[in-house]
Scaffold this active site. Structure first.
Site, short mmCIF file in Angstrom:
data_model
loop_
_atom_site.label_atom_id
_atom_site.label_comp_id
_atom_site.label_asym_id
_atom_site.label_seq_id
_atom_site.Cartn_x
_atom_site.Cartn_y
_atom_site.Cartn_z
N ALA A 73 22.20 -1.19 39.94
CA ALA A 73 23.65 -1.24 40.18
C ALA A 73 23.97 -2.34 41.16
O ALA A 73 23.15 -2.71 42.01
CB ALA A 73 24.19 0.11 40.70
N GLU A 106 16.77 3.14 29.63
CA GLU A 106 17.82 3.85 28.89
C GLU A 106 19.16 3.38 29.42
O GLU A 106 19.31 3.14 30.61
CB GLU A 106 17.75 5.37 29.09
N ASN A 111 27.94 1.61 27.71
CA ASN A 111 27.79 0.70 28.85
C ASN A 111 27.52 -0.74 28.38
O ASN A 111 26.40 -1.24 28.44
CB ASN A 111 26.68 1.19 29.77
N TYR A 118 21.06 -6.82 29.63
CA TYR A 118 19.68 -6.68 29.17
C TYR A 118 19.41 -7.49 27.90
O TYR A 118 18.33 -8.04 27.73
CB TYR A 118 19.34 -5.19 28.96
#
Ligand code: ACO
Length: 149
Positions: A73, A106, A111, A118
């Site tokens: 985060a 995961e 999201n 990614y």
């Protein structure tokens, strides 16, 4: 932006990390979860800082030749400035150096920010875990990257 430093997470970072965690997730990790991570032998936890301000963090664990990203985060005030990418890139270097060949994670299906981040590192969706998340109930996409040696 001023110079961003990435270093190992320390116990004294945890209150600042938890602040970011609480505004970033509906089911945040506790201080205890971070504390456990930093003392687990096969884990890597890193923070990104400018001066002494923590901007974000990443946690991963390693099992033989596999790594698993458990948490990532960035503080909302510092998003979209490359901090998340810098953390992922430093983590990939570190797990590769430690002999990992595969890295998994995961992510909530909704999201898009994390999924795009990614994908930019070439992670691919390799599966789905149904109802993996609560608050709200949602599936997880399993993403994987094969690291080159
Ligand atoms: N919308 C669309 N794409 C995005 C967004 C967004 N809001 N945020 C990042 N991206 C994509 C873009 O392709 C971006 O590149 P660009 O800015 O050149 O277009 C790329 O990701 C890299 O962005 P960064 O600036 O490096 O990422 P940032 O520092 O903003 O961190 C993060 C991204 C960590 C997902 C942040 O939005 C965040 O903290 N979100 C809340 C917590 C979270 O969802 N964490 C991931 C959970 S999954 C897991 O832990 C395995």
């Amino acid at each position: 932006m001023r110079h961003i430093v990435i270093r190992e997470m320390k116990e004294s970072d945890i209150p600042h990390v938890v602040e970011i965690e609480n505004i970033s997730f509906s089911t945040p990790w506790s201080s205890h979860s971070f504390l456990r991570e930093i003392y687990k032998p096969y884990s890597i936890s890193m923070v990104a800082l400018i001066g002494d301000r923590i901007l974000g963090y990443i946690c991963a664990e390693m099992i033989i030749d596999e790594a698993h990203i458990l948490n990532l985060a960035v503080h909302p005030d510092f998003r979209r400035m490359g901090v998340g990418s810098l953390l992922v890139s430093r983590l990939l270097e570190e797990v590769e150096r430690k002999g990992c060949r595969y890295i998994y994670l995961e992510v909530r299906t909704s999201n898009l920010a994390a999924k795009r981040l990614y994908e930019r590192f070439n992670f691919k969706v390799v599966g789905v875990r149904r109802h993996y998340y609560v608050h709200p109930d949602e599936d997880a996409l399993i993403m994987m990257l094969e690291l080159s040696h």
